[in-house]
Structure formats: structure tokens, C-alpha cells
Design an enzyme around this catalytic site. Structure first.
Site, PDB file in Angstrom:
ATOM      1  CB  SER A   1      -0.909  -0.128   1.348  1.00  0.00           C
ATOM      2  OG  SER A   1      -1.686  -1.110   1.339  1.00  0.00           O
TER       3      SER A   1
ATOM      4  CG  ASN B   1      -3.666   4.089  -0.106  1.00  0.00           C
ATOM      5  OD1 ASN B   1      -4.728   4.015  -0.136  1.00  0.00           O
ATOM      6  ND2 ASN B   1      -2.784   2.718  -0.172  1.00  0.00           N
TER       7      ASN B   1
ATOM      8  CD  GLU C   1      -2.173   4.423  -6.602  1.00  0.00           C
ATOM      9  OE1 GLU C   1      -3.080   5.255  -6.647  1.00  0.00           O
ATOM     10  OE2 GLU C   1      -1.826   3.665  -5.776  1.00  0.00           O
TER      11      GLU C   1
ATOM     12  CG  HIS D   1      -1.587   0.041  -4.517  1.00  0.00           C
ATOM     13  ND1 HIS D   1      -2.012   1.239  -4.208  1.00  0.00           N
ATOM     14  CD2 HIS D   1      -1.867  -0.931  -3.482  1.00  0.00           C
ATOM     15  CE1 HIS D   1      -2.710   1.162  -2.892  1.00  0.00           C
ATOM     16  NE2 HIS D   1      -2.645  -0.057  -2.538  1.00  0.00           N
TER      17      HIS D   1
HETATM   18  N1  NAD Z   1      -6.163  -4.625   2.657  1.00  0.00           N
HETATM   19  C1  NAD Z   1      -6.028  -3.513   1.947  1.00  0.00           C
HETATM   20  O1  NAD Z   1      -7.163  -2.963   1.624  1.00  0.00           O
HETATM   21  C2  NAD Z   1      -5.070  -3.444   0.938  1.00  0.00           C
HETATM   22  C3  NAD Z   1      -5.136  -2.601  -0.224  1.00  0.00           C
HETATM   23  C4  NAD Z   1      -4.238  -2.667  -1.165  1.00  0.00           C
HETATM   24  C5  NAD Z   1      -2.930  -3.189  -0.833  1.00  0.00           C
HETATM   25  N2  NAD Z   1      -2.804  -3.900   0.415  1.00  0.00           N
HETATM   26  C6  NAD Z   1      -1.308  -4.326   0.778  1.00  0.00           C
HETATM   27  O2  NAD Z   1      -1.430  -5.682   0.366  1.00  0.00           O
HETATM   28  C7  NAD Z   1      -0.729  -6.596   1.279  1.00  0.00           C
HETATM   29  C8  NAD Z   1      -1.454  -7.717   1.886  1.00  0.00           C
HETATM   30  O3  NAD Z   1      -2.495  -6.801   2.734  1.00  0.00           O
HETATM   31  P1  NAD Z   1      -3.716  -7.774   3.389  1.00  0.00           P
HETATM   32  O4  NAD Z   1      -4.494  -6.688   3.660  1.00  0.00           O
HETATM   33  O5  NAD Z   1      -3.868  -8.643   2.439  1.00  0.00           O
HETATM   34  O6  NAD Z   1      -3.151  -8.420   4.685  1.00  0.00           O
HETATM   35  P2  NAD Z   1      -3.550  -9.448   5.320  1.00  0.00           P
HETATM   36  O7  NAD Z   1      -2.970  -9.341   6.692  1.00  0.00           O
HETATM   37  O8  NAD Z   1      -5.012  -9.987   5.153  1.00  0.00           O
HETATM   38  O9  NAD Z   1      -2.885 -10.871   4.582  1.00  0.00           O
HETATM   39  C9  NAD Z   1      -1.269 -10.743   4.712  1.00  0.00           C
HETATM   40  C10 NAD Z   1      -1.133 -12.344   4.557  1.00  0.00           C
HETATM   41  O10 NAD Z   1       0.293 -12.714   4.430  1.00  0.00           O
HETATM   42  C11 NAD Z   1       0.703 -13.835   5.127  1.00  0.00           C
HETATM   43  N3  NAD Z   1       1.997 -13.714   5.314  1.00  0.00           N
HETATM   44  C12 NAD Z   1       2.610 -13.344   6.155  1.00  0.00           C
HETATM   45  N4  NAD Z   1       4.116 -13.297   6.133  1.00  0.00           N
HETATM   46  C13 NAD Z   1       4.271 -13.956   5.084  1.00  0.00           C
HETATM   47  C14 NAD Z   1       5.273 -14.541   4.256  1.00  0.00           C
HETATM   48  N5  NAD Z   1       6.583 -14.639   4.533  1.00  0.00           N
HETATM   49  N6  NAD Z   1       4.962 -15.341   3.276  1.00  0.00           N
HETATM   50  C15 NAD Z   1       3.695 -15.770   2.657  1.00  0.00           C
HETATM   51  N7  NAD Z   1       2.640 -15.313   3.370  1.00  0.00           N
HETATM   52  C16 NAD Z   1       3.034 -14.356   4.478  1.00  0.00           C
HETATM   53  C17 NAD Z   1      -0.260 -13.718   6.228  1.00  0.00           C
HETATM   54  O11 NAD Z   1      -0.300 -15.138   6.653  1.00  0.00           O
HETATM   55  C18 NAD Z   1      -1.730 -13.316   5.812  1.00  0.00           C
HETATM   56  O12 NAD Z   1      -2.462 -14.474   5.332  1.00  0.00           O
HETATM   57  C19 NAD Z   1      -0.004  -5.389   2.065  1.00  0.00           C
HETATM   58  O13 NAD Z   1       1.232  -5.390   1.921  1.00  0.00           O
HETATM   59  C20 NAD Z   1      -0.810  -4.307   2.149  1.00  0.00           C
HETATM   60  O14 NAD Z   1      -0.495  -3.045   2.272  1.00  0.00           O
HETATM   61  C21 NAD Z   1      -3.877  -4.156   1.185  1.00  0.00           C
END
Ligand code: NAD
Length: 290
Positions: free
Chosen positions: A123, A195, A156, A144
Site C-alpha cells: 500500500s 492512498n 497503480e 497496487h
Molecule cells: N487491505 C487492503 O485494503 C489493501 C489494499 C491494497 C494493498 N494492500 C497491501 O497488500 C498487502 C497484503 O495486505 P492484506 O490486507 O491482504 O493483509 P492480510 O493481513 O489480510 O494478509 C497478509 C497475509 O500474508 C501472509 N504472510 C505473512 N508473512 C508471509 C510470508 N513470509 N510469506 C507468505 N505469506 C505471508 C499472512 O499469513 C496473511 O495471510 C500489504 O502489503 C498491504 O499493504 C492492502
């Protein structure tokens, strides 16, 4: 590498974002492997695939045959090497912690084919902070997606100074093939385009709440009914995850040392109680009755 060479996509992380990005890739015909360190998250993602595809067939958005094809092209594994060894394109969607991402990219760099592009769905973390952990900085890029990734059209694509023109071109073409609208962010800026805007809205909304200017419900109402936003900032935080907002704020504080970057007391309160929003049943709102 041109788009035509992308046959297999690996998605790292099966959380909020990863499970939907995986589903999207499979529906669009890419062989998709999703990996996570948590078997529980992979099981949930697997169950989601079945219920999502069933729902699409019922709504006549997909034929039974298309759903069957998508189901057959997606698989889940806890083995990172198994997930990336044949991947032409990798989309990392693991937790928003720089050190974890750098370690992951170093591992993926060793395990994935040399031609593969490695993208992060972070993000806010720019890919130049990750590229140095690999031997292919020209192929490391920010891609993104927005939440929910199956619904939101925007992606993005951020071109850091290390990113080659070919990596940019192929990544934008991939977004197109996934049915997304992509914007080219020409310079690396923390938070990218949307963001940066939303974090300012969040900060203002939290300040008004903490100063008891208005309730979270009324601030949300103002944004929905006055500004035409589909969700107010508090409902949106519940959707994207209060834990994500907390982690992003803490990362920013660690980086800058600016006290103003620390998460507000009302965020810390929810974070420490494990009230992350929709995914835990409680956040700013209560979802346990729904
Ligand atoms: N939630 C949102 O709205 C959103 C939107 C855009 C981008 N993002 C980005 O996407 C990414 C994930 O966010 P999310 O909301 O899905 O998080 P989340 O916490 O829902 O999921 C993250 C997952 O990663 C797994 N994980 C942790 N370490 C790991 C590793 N070493 N290898 C493999 N898996 C691993 C965890 O077990 C978990 O299932 C982040 O970088 C976040 O910034 C999130």
C-alpha cells in the site's frame, strides 16, 4: 519479457488482498499458485474460490465451464519454492512490513525463473526499498490493487528509478489483461496516488473523532451523503483493516521518527483489542450480527 510469455502467476499471501488477486488471475486464464505461511489462510482462500465461482455461475456472470476452468487453474501451497519456481510473474501481497518483504523478495529472487517480474502489492512501500534485496532490480515493481481486488478496477503501477521500460510495459499490459484500469505513477512517492489522498482524509477524520467534534458514524455519513463517497473513512478502514493502517503508521514513524506519524489513540485501542474491522467482526462498527 512480453505479456504473451506470462502463463503462470504466483501470488504471495492469501489474506484480504492475496486471495482475491489469485481468484482474478485464475478467472482471466492464468495458471495461478497462491502461497501463504498459514495453512488456515490457504484453506479459507480455497473455500472462497468455490463459493465465489458458484455465486458467479448462479448470477450467470460465468458459465459452469468457465468456472470449472478457473477452479482447475488455481492451487494453494505453503511451499514458497513450489509456488514461484515456474512463475512468469509474481505478485506479493504479504504483510505490510518492509523487513518481511525484503526477506521474501530475496528468497523469491533465488527461487523464481530469471525472466520473472516480481511485483509488490504494498500500500505504501516503494519498490526501490525492496529491489536491492534481489539481483534483478529492473524487474521489481509496485503493482497496487485496491480492496476488494475482484471488484475495484484501479491498479497503480509505480515506476521507480530502477524499473525497466519493459517491466513497466509488461506490468501495464498484465493489468489490462486482468480487466483493470491502470494508472502510471511516474515517480516513487510514499503512498502512491490514492492512498496519499486517503491517508489525509483518515488523519483528519481521526483527529475530529479524537477531539470529539463528531462521532465516527456522523463523519462517515458526511463523506457518503455530502461528498458522494461509497464508504466513509471509518467504514473503509474496517474494510481494508485497522491492523494495516496501524502497521503503516508505525512503519512511517520508524522511518521518520515523527511523532505525528504515530497511530491515534483510538486506532491503538482497537488494534490492541484485535478489533481490526470486518475480518475480525469488530472495528469501528460491529459486524458480528451480520
Ligand atoms: N487491505 C487492503 O485494503 C489493501 C489494499 C491494497 C494493498 N494492500 C497491501 O497488500 C498487502 C497484503 O495486505 P492484506 O490486507 O491482504 O493483509 P492480510 O493481513 O489480510 O494478509 C497478509 C497475509 O500474508 C501472509 N504472510 C505473512 N508473512 C508471509 C510470508 N513470509 N510469506 C507468505 N505469506 C505471508 C499472512 O499469513 C496473511 O495471510 C500489504 O502489503 C498491504 O499493504 C492492502
Amino acid at each position: 519479457m512480453e505479456l504473451e510469455r506470462i502463463k503462470t502467476i504466483a501470488v504471495i499471501g492469501a489474506g484480504n488482498m492475496g486471495h482475491q488477486i489469485s481468484m482474478l488471475c485464475a478467472i482471466k486464464g492464468f495458471k495461478t499458485v497462491c502461497t501463504d505461511i498459514s495453512q488456515e489462510m490457504l484453506d479459507k482462500a480455497d473455500a472462497f474460490v468455490n463459493s465465489y465461482l458458484d455465486g458467479r455461475v448462479k448470477k450467470e456472470k460465468l458459465t459452469r465451464e468457465q468456472a470449472g476452468q478457473a477452479r482447475a487453474t488455481i492451487r494453494f501451497t505453503t511451499d514458497l519454492e513450489d509456488a514461484v519456481k515456474d512463475a512468469d510473474y509474481v505478485i506479493e501481497a504479504a504483510v505490510e512490513v518492509l523487513e518481511i518483504k525484503r526477506r521474501l523478495f530475496a528468497d523469491i529472487d533465488r527461487m523464481a525463473p530469471p525472466h520473472a517480474i516480481l511485483a509488490t502489492n504494498s500500500s505504501a512501500i516503494v519498490s526501490s526499498k525492496i529491489a536491492g534485496a534481489t539481483h534483478r532490480p529492473d524487474k521489481i515493481i509496485n503493482l497496487h490493487f485496491f480492496n476488494p481486488a475482484l471488484v475495484m478496477k484501479l491498479v497503480e503501477v509505480v515506476q521507480g528509478p530502477h524499473v525497466s521500460e519493459q517491466t513497466l510495459k509488461t506490468s501495464m499490459a498484465l493489468c489490462d489483461a486482468l480487466g483493470k484500469v491502470c494508472v502510471h505513477v511516474k515517480k516513487e512517492v510514499e503512498g502512491f496516488l490514492l492512498n496519499r489522498i486517503f491517508l489525509r482524509i483518515y488523519k483528519e477524520a481521526l483527529w475530529m473523532l479524537d477531539m470529539e467534534v463528531a462521532s465516527s458514524e456522523d463523519i462517515d455519513k458526511a463523506c457518503v451523503y455530502g461528498a458522494g463517497h461509497p464508504l466513509g473513512p471509518f467504514a473503509l478502514m474496517d474494510l481494508t483493516g485497522i491492523d494495516l493502517y496501524h502497521t503503516m503508521s508505525m512503519e512511517k514513524f520508524r522511518e521518520t521518527g515523527e511523532v505525528a506519524e504515530l497511530p491515534s489513540p483510538s486506532i491503538v485501542e482497537r488494534y490492541t483489542k484485535g478489533h481490526y474491522g470486518q475480518k475480525t467482526g469488530k472495528g469501528w462498527y460491529d459486524y458480528t450480527q451480520k
